[in-house]
Design an enzyme around this catalytic site. Structure first.
Site, PDB file in Angstrom:
ATOM      1  N   ASP A 119       0.874  -1.167   0.000  1.00  0.00           N
ATOM      2  CA  ASP A 119       0.000   0.000   0.000  1.00  0.00           C
ATOM      3  C   ASP A 119       0.916   1.224   0.000  1.00  0.00           C
ATOM      4  O   ASP A 119       1.495   1.556   1.035  1.00  0.00           O
ATOM      5  CB  ASP A 119      -0.898  -0.005   1.229  1.00  0.00           C
ATOM      6  N   SER A 188     -10.019   3.963  -4.463  1.00  0.00           N
ATOM      7  CA  SER A 188     -11.168   4.885  -4.427  1.00  0.00           C
ATOM      8  C   SER A 188     -10.924   6.017  -5.409  1.00  0.00           C
ATOM      9  O   SER A 188      -9.885   6.671  -5.368  1.00  0.00           O
ATOM     10  CB  SER A 188     -11.381   5.443  -3.017  1.00  0.00           C
ATOM     11  N   THR A 249      -9.386   3.014   6.775  1.00  0.00           N
ATOM     12  CA  THR A 249     -10.049   2.179   5.773  1.00  0.00           C
ATOM     13  C   THR A 249      -9.054   1.634   4.742  1.00  0.00           C
ATOM     14  O   THR A 249      -9.184   0.505   4.282  1.00  0.00           O
ATOM     15  CB  THR A 249     -11.171   2.956   5.055  1.00  0.00           C
ATOM     16  N   ASP A 251      -5.922   0.895   5.290  1.00  0.00           N
ATOM     17  CA  ASP A 251      -5.151  -0.165   5.945  1.00  0.00           C
ATOM     18  C   ASP A 251      -5.964  -1.454   6.013  1.00  0.00           C
ATOM     19  O   ASP A 251      -5.437  -2.555   5.818  1.00  0.00           O
ATOM     20  CB  ASP A 251      -4.736   0.279   7.346  1.00  0.00           C
TER      21      ASP A 251
END
Length: 340
Positions: A119, A188, A249, A251
Site C-alpha cells: 500500500d 477509491s 479504511t 489499511d
C-alpha cells in the site's frame, strides 16, 4: 469435516505504523487477517498513542537501523523463511523503505511463492504525507511488489497522470504497470457520472443529512491485472459512501487484499470485489456508530472533529465488523462491478 492439518498455512509479515488506541496501520490490519486464518507477525515502524487525526499524540519512530536489527534477529532464528506474504503500509522514512525493498528482494530469491502487497501510502486529497524524495523510491518498489493498492491521489503521483475520467484512470494504471507491477487496485476514485457504465451507476443522495438516505457521492475502485501473456484486464467497482470522518479504511483494504487474493488467485477483480464489500460494510457500521454518538442528531460529522471524544467516536468498527470481514454481503449493499 475439514481436517485443519490439511488447510493452507499462511504467515504475513506486516510492516507499518501502530496505534495504542484506535484502528490504523497494523491495528487495522492484524485482526482482519487473523480472523481469516492468517498468522500475522507485526513490525511497527511507528508507535503512537493514537492516530494523527487527533489534536495531539505521543510516541516514537524506528530508524532503518532498528528495522534492519529486527530483520537480522528474525533471520538468525530462521523465522524469515516462514513468510508467505509481506504487507507494507505507511512507511514515511526513505531509508526504512529502501531497507524493506532490499529485504523483500532477498526473500523472493529464497521463497519464489512469496507475495508482496504494497500500500504506497503517499498522501490523499491532493497532499503528500511523505517527503517528495520517497515518490521515485516507491516507483522502484513497484518492480518488487505483486499487488499495490494506491488511492486516486497516490495513483496520480506514481503515474504522473491526473485522473479526471475513466480514460485517464486506465492510462494511469497502464503507466504504473510499466514500472513492473502486475496487479493494481486504485482503491477509491471520483469519476464523472456520465463516464461510468450504466450497469454500475449508483444514485447520488438528494440529502446527505437525512437518516434514511445514507448514499453520499458514490466512489469507484478500479482493478488492473496484467496476465503472463501481457494482456491487461480491467474492472470497475462502484460502491456507496457515507458522510462522516473515517481513518484506517485503506489499511483495512490492503490487509483484506492479502487474504482475498488467496481465495481468487487468478482473478484480481473477484478478490477485490469481496474486499470492497467488507470494507464498505465496516464503513457503514462506523457511520452508524458515529450517528449513535451524536445521539440521533441529524447534523452528521462530516469533517475531522476537533474534540478528541468525537474523533474517538469515529474510530473504525473493526471488531464489530468481524462477521462482515468473514462473510461480506455480495448482493445486498449496492456493490457493483463491470469489466472495462
Amino acid at each position: 469435516m475439514t481436517n485443519l492439518e490439511d488447510s493452507p498455512s499462511y504467515r504475513v509479515l506486516s510492516i507499518q505504523s501502530h496505534m495504542v488506541s484506535g484502528y490504523c496501520g497494523n491495528k487495522a490490519a492484524a485482526f482482519p487477517l487473523q480472523t481469516l486464518g492468517f498468522d500475522v507477525d507485526i513490525l511497527n515502524t511507528v508507535q503512537f498513542s493514537n492516530h494523527t487525526g487527533y489534536t495531539s499524540w505521543t510516541g516514537g519512530r524506528l530508524t532503518d537501523v532498528d528495522v534492519q536489527q529486527l530483520f537480522d534477529g528474525l533471520e538468525a532464528n530462521g523465522l524469515m523463511d516462514q513468510y508467505t506474504h509481506v504487507l507494507t503500509g505507511y512507511i514515511g522514512n526513505f531509508d526504512i523503505l529502501r531497507t524493506i525493498e532490499n529485504k523483500v528482494k532477498q526473500l523472493k530469491e529464497r521463497i519464489p511463492y512469496l507475495i508482496y502487497v504494497c500500500d504506497p501510502v503517499l498522501g490523499d486529497g491532493g497532499r503528500l504525507y511523505v517527503a517528495p524524495e520517497i515518490v521515485p523510491l516507491y516507483r522502484d518498489v513497484l518492480s518488487v511488489a505483486d499487488v499495490i493498492t494506491p488511492n486516486q491521489f497516490e495513483a496520480e503521483v506514481l503515474s504522473d497522470i491526473k485522473i479526471i475520467n475513466l480514460k485517464t484512470a486506465k492510462e494511469a494504471a497502464n503507466q504504473i504497470h510499466a514500472f513492473g507491477v502486475d496487479n493494481i487496485v486504485i482503491t477509491s476514485m471520483v469519476l464523472p457520472p456520465e463516464d461510468v457504465p450504466k450497469t454500475i451507476l449508483l444514485p447520488h443522495s438528494k440529502s446527505t443529512e437525512s437518516a434514511s438516505n445514507t448514499n453520499h457521492q458514490p466512489l469507484y475502485c478500479m482493478t488492473s491485472q496484467r496476465h503472463p501473456n501481457g494482456d491487461v484486464q480491467q474492472h470497475l467497482i462502484s460502491f456507496p459512501t457515507y458522510e462522516g470522518y473515517f481513518t484506517g479504511t485503506g489499511d483495512l483494504f490492503s490487509a483484506l487484499t492479502v487474504a482475498r487474493i488467496q481465495d481468487y488467485p487468478h482473478s484480481l477483480a473477484q478478490a477485490i470485489f469481496k474486499v470492497v464489500a467488507s470494507v464498505n460494510a465496516v464503513t457503514r457500521l462506523t457511520w452508524e456508530h458515529q450517528r449513535k454518538q451524536q445521539h440521533g442528531n441529524d447534523k452528521m460529522i462530516v469533517d475531522k472533529p476537533n474534540d478528541p471524544k468525537l474523533v474517538h467516536a469515529c474510530e473504525l468498527q473493526v471488531i464489530k465488523g468481524k462477521k462482515e470481514i468473514e462473510h461480506p454481503d455480495l448482493i445486498g449493499h449496492q456493490i457493483l462491478m463491470v469489466e472495462l
